[in-house]
Design an enzyme around this catalytic site. Structure first.
Site, PDB file in Angstrom:
ATOM      1  N   GLY A  17       0.853  -1.192   0.000  1.00 18.74           N
ATOM      2  CA  GLY A  17       0.000   0.000   0.000  1.00 18.74           C
ATOM      3  C   GLY A  17       0.880   1.230   0.000  1.00 18.74           C
ATOM      4  N   ARG A  18       0.415   2.316   0.591  1.00 17.18           N
ATOM      5  CA  ARG A  18       1.218   3.562   0.624  1.00 17.18           C
ATOM      6  C   ARG A  18       2.548   3.335   1.328  1.00 17.18           C
ATOM      7  NH1 ARG A  18      -3.846   5.699   2.251  1.00 17.18           N
ATOM      8  NH2 ARG A  18      -4.748   7.258   0.864  1.00 17.18           N
ATOM      9  N   ILE A  19       2.492   2.717   2.510  1.00 19.90           N
ATOM     10  CA  ILE A  19       3.726   2.544   3.294  1.00 19.90           C
ATOM     11  C   ILE A  19       4.614   1.500   2.631  1.00 19.90           C
ATOM     12  CG2 ILE A  19       4.646   1.774   5.521  1.00 19.90           C
ATOM     13  CD1 ILE A  19       2.179   3.111   6.829  1.00 19.90           C
ATOM     14  N   ARG A  35      -3.521  -8.981  -1.689  1.00 21.52           N
ATOM     15  CA  ARG A  35      -4.643  -9.825  -2.126  1.00 21.52           C
ATOM     16  C   ARG A  35      -4.677  -9.910  -3.661  1.00 21.52           C
ATOM     17  NH1 ARG A  35      -8.138  -7.639   2.506  1.00 21.52           N
ATOM     18  NH2 ARG A  35      -7.924  -5.686   1.382  1.00 21.52           N
ATOM     19  N   ARG A  38       1.213  -4.119  12.304  1.00 19.30           N
ATOM     20  CA  ARG A  38       0.488  -4.450  13.509  1.00 19.30           C
ATOM     21  C   ARG A  38       1.016  -5.769  14.050  1.00 19.30           C
ATOM     22  NH1 ARG A  38      -0.608  -0.018  13.730  1.00 19.30           N
ATOM     23  NH2 ARG A  38      -2.607   1.066  13.957  1.00 19.30           N
ATOM     24  N   ASP A  47       8.552  -3.179  15.575  1.00 17.56           N
ATOM     25  CA  ASP A  47       8.081  -1.927  16.174  1.00 17.56           C
ATOM     26  C   ASP A  47       6.685  -2.092  16.752  1.00 17.56           C
ATOM     27  OD1 ASP A  47       6.778   1.201  15.175  1.00 17.56           O
ATOM     28  OD2 ASP A  47       8.263   0.929  16.770  1.00 17.56           O
ATOM     29  N   GLU A  60       0.661  -4.810  23.200  1.00 13.41           N
ATOM     30  CA  GLU A  60       1.435  -3.641  23.605  1.00 13.41           C
ATOM     31  C   GLU A  60       0.877  -3.082  24.910  1.00 13.41           C
ATOM     32  OE1 GLU A  60       1.508  -0.947  20.242  1.00 13.41           O
ATOM     33  OE2 GLU A  60       2.375  -2.475  18.955  1.00 13.41           O
ATOM     34  N   HIS A  79       6.747   0.874  19.297  1.00 11.27           N
ATOM     35  CA  HIS A  79       5.728   1.438  18.406  1.00 11.27           C
ATOM     36  C   HIS A  79       5.978   2.932  18.161  1.00 11.27           C
ATOM     37  CE1 HIS A  79       1.336   0.864  16.934  1.00 11.27           C
ATOM     38  NE2 HIS A  79       2.012   1.662  16.149  1.00 11.27           N
TER      39      HIS A  79
HETATM   40  C1  8YV Z   1      -0.151   5.632  15.684  1.00 13.19           C
HETATM   41  C2  8YV Z   1       0.023   3.815  14.163  1.00 13.19           C
HETATM   42  O1  8YV Z   1      -0.375   6.800  14.974  1.00 13.19           O
HETATM   43  O2  8YV Z   1      -0.848   5.419  12.676  1.00 13.19           O
HETATM   44  C3  8YV Z   1      -0.944   4.258  13.134  1.00 13.19           C
HETATM   45  O3  8YV Z   1      -1.779   3.405  12.768  1.00 13.19           O
HETATM   46  O4  8YV Z   1       0.177   2.671  14.402  1.00 13.19           O
HETATM   47  C4  8YV Z   1       0.811   4.816  14.902  1.00 13.19           C
HETATM   48  O5  8YV Z   1       1.572   5.613  14.060  1.00 13.19           O
HETATM   49  C5  8YV Z   1       0.385   5.989  17.034  1.00 13.19           C
HETATM   50  O6  8YV Z   1       0.657   4.811  17.689  1.00 13.19           O
HETATM   51  C6  8YV Z   1      -0.677   6.808  17.777  1.00 13.19           C
HETATM   52  O7  8YV Z   1      -1.867   6.051  17.890  1.00 13.19           O
END
Ligand code: 8YV
Length: 328
Positions: free
Chosen positions: A156-158, A178, A235, A259, A264, A282
């Site tokens: 995706g974007r990232i 997918r 995630r 990360d 968490e 994170h």
């Molecule tokens: C959160 C993240 O922004 O953007 C997300 O989905 O996982 C993190 O960059 C950060 O943990 C604040 O909720």
């Protein structure tokens, strides 16, 4: 004094303190997390809120959505929306804004920081020097990253930002989604297992949630193999963390850079004792520049929805429910 400012329920403190102040300046804010009895507060006052602000990390559980009968819009700080209760929000027709795009570069930078650290043992070497190991002998040689095969799970974007960085390391990029990304210059692998078999480094940038839970399991880790490295900036739920810890401990994979974690802020205990894994709390989007940009988008989403009924950036499943999908 009567206030003309819209009332906003803020689920909890934001990941950028300035944003708390900016929300309080622009709106009549109530912090749910500061109520002595949040459930009682919702039962007594929930009807007063049309707008709510939360974050990807805090999410929004169904029982809170159900306690806000007049809720119209949620503005979430973050690009992940797996912790926002989709069913209750959709059932109630609540629109949801989020902050895509503005954190891609920092998250992709972190993916490479973790990849290089895991491959070269940088954090381990720092501990080695600090404990006086260098005066006892050399730090062992590690693995080259440049020129290797980079597998991206979730283009995706990232994932695309990670792929762009790979060019700088002369890495061959493969990915699994997918479905193939139209026009992508990168190799598409038809399954995550095939991608793991092909890759030297497997980077996870796929969205969290039920659809991806534990997709990176013992079989995928074995396919990555004893010279392979796993990086996760997406995630923790995407990875079977117990299987990962076992694979690291037994050398079935060479190393990992993480990360994000399933529970968490408590990573799997066995990860804490392994030298072949680098652990970050994170922080991938945790830079001044990116958190400011995310905060600005939280504010713009809220402001624009209140003014026009349309946020700037809307969660895909929320946008898809609108007559003219306004998703970003
Ligand atoms: C959160 C993240 O922004 O953007 C997300 O989905 O996982 C993190 O960059 C950060 O943990 C604040 O909720």
């Amino acid at each position: 004094m009567a206030t003309s400012r819209p009332r906003v329920l803020q689920f909890g403190k934001m990941p950028l303190p300035q944003l708390d102040a900016e929300l309080a300046q622009a709106y009549e804010v109530t912090l749910l997390s500061e109520q002595a009895d949040p459930r009682r507060f919702l039962a007594e006052q929930g009807t007063q809120f049309e707008y709510l602000v939360t974050s990807a990390a805090m999410g929004l559980p169904a029982h809170v959505v159900e306690a806000l009968p007049n809720l119209r819009f949620v503005s979430s700080f973050g690009v992940g929306f797996d912790a926002l209760d989709r069913d209750s929000l959709l059932h109630r027709g609540v629109r949801v804004g989020y902050t895509p795009g503005v954190l891609d570069d920092c998250v992709a930078d972190m993916a490479f920081a973790l990849l290089l650290d895991a491959a070269r043992g940088l954090s381990e070497s720092d501990r080695f020097v600090r404990r006086g190991g260098w005066s006892q002998g050399r730090f062992g040689i590690r693995t080259r990253a440049s020129g290797k095969r980079l597998g991206i799970f979730g283009m995706g974007r990232i994932g695309s930002a990670v792929a762009r960085r790979a060019a700088g390391f002369d890495m061959d990029v493969g990915y699994h989604n997918r479905s193939p990304v139209e026009g992508s210059p990168h190799r598409y692998l038809p399954s995550l297992l095939a991608l793991a078999r092909w890759a030297d480094f497997l980077v996870i940038t796929a969205a969290g949630g039920d659809a991806t839970r534990h997709l990176v399991d013992a079989q995928v880790l074995d396919a990555l193999g004893p010279q392979g490295f796993l990086v996760n900036v997406a995630r923790g739920s995407v990875v079977d963390e117990a299987a990962l810890a076992a694979a690291l401990q037994s050398g079935r994979i060479a190393g990992a850079g993480l990360d994000v974690f399933e529970d968490e802020p408590r990573p799997h205990a066995e990860l804490l004792t392994q030298d072949n894994v680098v652990l970050a709390p994170h922080i991938a989007s945790g830079t001044h520049e990116t958190r400011r940009a995310m905060a600005d988008l939280v504010l713009r989403n809220l402001e624009q929805f209140i003014a026009t009924g349309q946020p700037v950036a809307e969660v895909p499943w929320s946008a898809a429910r609108q007559p003219v999908a306004a998703g970003v």
